[in-house]
Design a protein around this motif. Sequence first.
Motif, PDB file in Angstrom:
ATOM      1  N   MET A   1       0.848  -1.181   0.000  1.00 45.26           N
ATOM      2  CA  MET A   1       0.000   0.000   0.000  1.00 45.26           C
ATOM      3  C   MET A   1       0.888   1.236   0.000  1.00 45.26           C
ATOM      4  SD  MET A   1      -3.058  -1.261   0.061  1.00 45.26           S
ATOM      5  CE  MET A   1      -4.269  -0.146   0.678  1.00 45.26           C
ATOM      6  N   GLY A   2       0.380   2.289  -0.532  1.00 47.00           N
ATOM      7  CA  GLY A   2       1.128   3.525  -0.545  1.00 47.00           C
ATOM      8  C   GLY A   2       0.521   4.520  -1.503  1.00 47.00           C
ATOM      9  N   ILE A   3       1.138   5.677  -1.526  1.00 49.22           N
ATOM     10  CA  ILE A   3       0.772   6.746  -2.435  1.00 49.22           C
ATOM     11  C   ILE A   3       1.892   6.837  -3.473  1.00 49.22           C
ATOM     12  CG2 ILE A   3       0.242   9.202  -2.680  1.00 49.22           C
ATOM     13  CD1 ILE A   3      -1.732   7.691  -0.827  1.00 49.22           C
ATOM     14  N   VAL A   4       1.593   6.606  -4.727  1.00 48.75           N
ATOM     15  CA  VAL A   4       2.584   6.679  -5.795  1.00 48.75           C
ATOM     16  C   VAL A   4       2.521   8.072  -6.398  1.00 48.75           C
ATOM     17  CG1 VAL A   4       3.250   5.788  -8.065  1.00 48.75           C
ATOM     18  CG2 VAL A   4       2.485   4.218  -6.279  1.00 48.75           C
TER      19      VAL A   4
ATOM     20  N   PRO B   1       3.082   4.904   3.230  1.00 48.40           N
ATOM     21  CA  PRO B   1       4.308   5.435   2.622  1.00 48.40           C
ATOM     22  C   PRO B   1       4.056   6.136   1.289  1.00 48.40           C
ATOM     23  CG  PRO B   1       4.408   3.028   2.801  1.00 48.40           C
ATOM     24  CD  PRO B   1       3.071   3.448   3.279  1.00 48.40           C
ATOM     25  N   VAL B   2       5.023   6.956   0.916  1.00 46.69           N
ATOM     26  CA  VAL B   2       5.053   7.600  -0.396  1.00 46.69           C
ATOM     27  C   VAL B   2       6.048   6.822  -1.257  1.00 46.69           C
ATOM     28  CG1 VAL B   2       5.720   9.681  -1.663  1.00 46.69           C
ATOM     29  CG2 VAL B   2       4.535   9.886   0.522  1.00 46.69           C
ATOM     30  N   VAL B   3       5.639   6.513  -2.473  1.00 51.48           N
ATOM     31  CA  VAL B   3       6.529   5.875  -3.440  1.00 51.48           C
ATOM     32  C   VAL B   3       6.741   6.888  -4.563  1.00 51.48           C
ATOM     33  CG1 VAL B   3       6.917   3.920  -4.974  1.00 51.48           C
ATOM     34  CG2 VAL B   3       5.608   3.602  -2.853  1.00 51.48           C
ATOM     35  N   VAL B   4       7.937   7.444  -4.609  1.00 51.79           N
ATOM     36  CA  VAL B   4       8.279   8.469  -5.593  1.00 51.79           C
ATOM     37  C   VAL B   4       8.865   7.772  -6.814  1.00 51.79           C
ATOM     38  CG1 VAL B   4       9.653  10.534  -6.042  1.00 51.79           C
ATOM     39  CG2 VAL B   4       8.766  10.103  -3.725  1.00 51.79           C
TER      40      VAL B   4
ATOM     41  N   GLU C   1      16.240  12.861   1.166  1.00 49.12           N
ATOM     42  CA  GLU C   1      16.634  13.594   2.371  1.00 49.12           C
ATOM     43  C   GLU C   1      15.453  14.368   2.949  1.00 49.12           C
ATOM     44  OE1 GLU C   1      19.988  16.079   1.491  1.00 49.12           O
ATOM     45  OE2 GLU C   1      21.190  14.381   0.782  1.00 49.12           O
ATOM     46  N   GLU C   2      14.700  15.017   2.080  1.00 53.75           N
ATOM     47  CA  GLU C   2      13.547  15.792   2.533  1.00 53.75           C
ATOM     48  C   GLU C   2      12.509  14.904   3.207  1.00 53.75           C
ATOM     49  OE1 GLU C   2       9.848  18.369   0.721  1.00 53.75           O
ATOM     50  OE2 GLU C   2      11.584  17.983  -0.568  1.00 53.75           O
ATOM     51  N   LEU C   3      12.173  13.795   2.577  1.00 54.60           N
ATOM     52  CA  LEU C   3      11.159  12.903   3.142  1.00 54.60           C
ATOM     53  C   LEU C   3      11.635  12.289   4.455  1.00 54.60           C
ATOM     54  CD1 LEU C   3       9.835  11.181  -0.104  1.00 54.60           C
ATOM     55  CD2 LEU C   3       8.785  13.049   1.199  1.00 54.60           C
ATOM     56  N   ALA C   4      12.903  11.937   4.519  1.00 56.38           N
ATOM     57  CA  ALA C   4      13.456  11.410   5.775  1.00 56.38           C
ATOM     58  C   ALA C   4      13.374  12.471   6.861  1.00 56.38           C
ATOM     59  CB  ALA C   4      14.897  10.948   5.574  1.00 56.38           C
ATOM     60  N   GLY C   5      13.699  13.713   6.517  1.00 53.32           N
ATOM     61  CA  GLY C   5      13.636  14.799   7.483  1.00 53.32           C
ATOM     62  C   GLY C   5      12.229  15.073   7.972  1.00 53.32           C
ATOM     63  N   LEU C   6      11.248  14.825   7.117  1.00 46.22           N
ATOM     64  CA  LEU C   6       9.847  15.007   7.500  1.00 46.22           C
ATOM     65  C   LEU C   6       9.294  13.806   8.263  1.00 46.22           C
ATOM     66  CD1 LEU C   6       8.457  16.514   4.158  1.00 46.22           C
ATOM     67  CD2 LEU C   6       8.781  17.722   6.338  1.00 46.22           C
ATOM     68  N   GLY C   7      10.075  12.736   8.309  1.00 50.66           N
ATOM     69  CA  GLY C   7       9.613  11.527   8.986  1.00 50.66           C
ATOM     70  C   GLY C   7       8.570  10.763   8.190  1.00 50.66           C
ATOM     71  N   VAL C   8       8.578  10.930   6.875  1.00 51.44           N
ATOM     72  CA  VAL C   8       7.619  10.250   6.008  1.00 51.44           C
ATOM     73  C   VAL C   8       8.255   8.970   5.480  1.00 51.44           C
ATOM     74  CG1 VAL C   8       6.314  10.429   3.845  1.00 51.44           C
ATOM     75  CG2 VAL C   8       6.541  12.431   5.337  1.00 51.44           C
ATOM     76  N   GLU C   9       7.592   7.847   5.719  1.00 53.43           N
ATOM     77  CA  GLU C   9       8.074   6.587   5.168  1.00 53.43           C
ATOM     78  C   GLU C   9       8.033   6.685   3.644  1.00 53.43           C
ATOM     79  OE1 GLU C   9       7.021   1.819   5.292  1.00 53.43           O
ATOM     80  OE2 GLU C   9       5.958   3.182   6.642  1.00 53.43           O
TER      81      GLU C   9
ATOM     82  N   GLU D   1       0.518  -0.830  -9.426  1.00 52.84           N
ATOM     83  CA  GLU D   1       0.075  -2.226  -9.331  1.00 52.84           C
ATOM     84  C   GLU D   1       0.968  -3.016  -8.385  1.00 52.84           C
ATOM     85  OE1 GLU D   1       0.201  -3.229 -13.484  1.00 52.84           O
ATOM     86  OE2 GLU D   1      -1.871  -2.568 -13.825  1.00 52.84           O
ATOM     87  N   GLU D   2       2.288  -2.824  -8.492  1.00 52.74           N
ATOM     88  CA  GLU D   2       3.241  -3.565  -7.652  1.00 52.74           C
ATOM     89  C   GLU D   2       3.039  -3.302  -6.174  1.00 52.74           C
ATOM     90  OE1 GLU D   2       7.153  -2.458  -8.913  1.00 52.74           O
ATOM     91  OE2 GLU D   2       7.029  -3.589 -10.783  1.00 52.74           O
ATOM     92  N   VAL D   3       2.791  -2.054  -5.812  1.00 52.01           N
ATOM     93  CA  VAL D   3       2.701  -1.706  -4.389  1.00 52.01           C
ATOM     94  C   VAL D   3       1.276  -1.714  -3.861  1.00 52.01           C
ATOM     95  CG1 VAL D   3       4.821  -0.324  -4.519  1.00 52.01           C
ATOM     96  CG2 VAL D   3       2.596   0.831  -4.672  1.00 52.01           C
ATOM     97  N   GLY D   4       0.306  -2.000  -4.728  1.00 48.44           N
ATOM     98  CA  GLY D   4      -1.092  -1.955  -4.295  1.00 48.44           C
ATOM     99  C   GLY D   4      -1.476  -0.551  -3.867  1.00 48.44           C
ATOM    100  N   ALA D   5      -1.148   0.423  -4.702  1.00 50.79           N
ATOM    101  CA  ALA D   5      -1.334   1.836  -4.349  1.00 50.79           C
ATOM    102  C   ALA D   5      -2.776   2.179  -4.017  1.00 50.79           C
ATOM    103  CB  ALA D   5      -0.842   2.717  -5.492  1.00 50.79           C
ATOM    104  N   GLN D   6      -2.913   3.060  -3.060  1.00 50.31           N
ATOM    105  CA  GLN D   6      -4.219   3.618  -2.718  1.00 50.31           C
ATOM    106  C   GLN D   6      -4.546   4.799  -3.619  1.00 50.31           C
ATOM    107  OE1 GLN D   6      -4.166   4.814   1.374  1.00 50.31           O
ATOM    108  NE2 GLN D   6      -3.556   2.809   2.109  1.00 50.31           N
TER     109      GLN D   6
END
Length: 131
Positions: A1-4, A30-33, A58-66, A86-91
């Motif tokens: 699951m995640g946001i692509v 999580p965010v999948v960029v 670096e930005e996402l890590a600093g924001l504490g975003v998986e 499809e691979e991550v079952g995105a929401q």
Amino acid sequence: MGIVVGYLATPEGRAALDAAVDEARLRSTPVVVVASVRPDELAERRAETAEALDRVREELAGLGVEHDVRLLDGGDVADDLITTAEEVGAQLVVLGLRRRSPVGKLILGANAQRVLFDAPCPVLTVKPGVS
């Protein structure tokens, strides 16, 4: 699951990333960029994209975003986003769109149109400067 999210180092890419982070926080996912490069792109362009993605990490890590940041060599942005979703079952898939002229609004970009029609989940489109 995640946001692509489809990412480019442009105002549209920035808007998409910001919206994806907001959605990921709301959904506790999580965010999948995803950034796509064509196999024939110059090494300099590929290096610039990789550097931009390092800054995103670096930005996402600093924001504490998986997060998961992917530089894909498929060369087809729409296919790369749809396959990743499809691979991550995105929401949700998030895309940044350019502002268009009144006539241009009749025609949606080919990649955006393909993602809207073929994504396995809802698609959120955002424009820069619009909250």
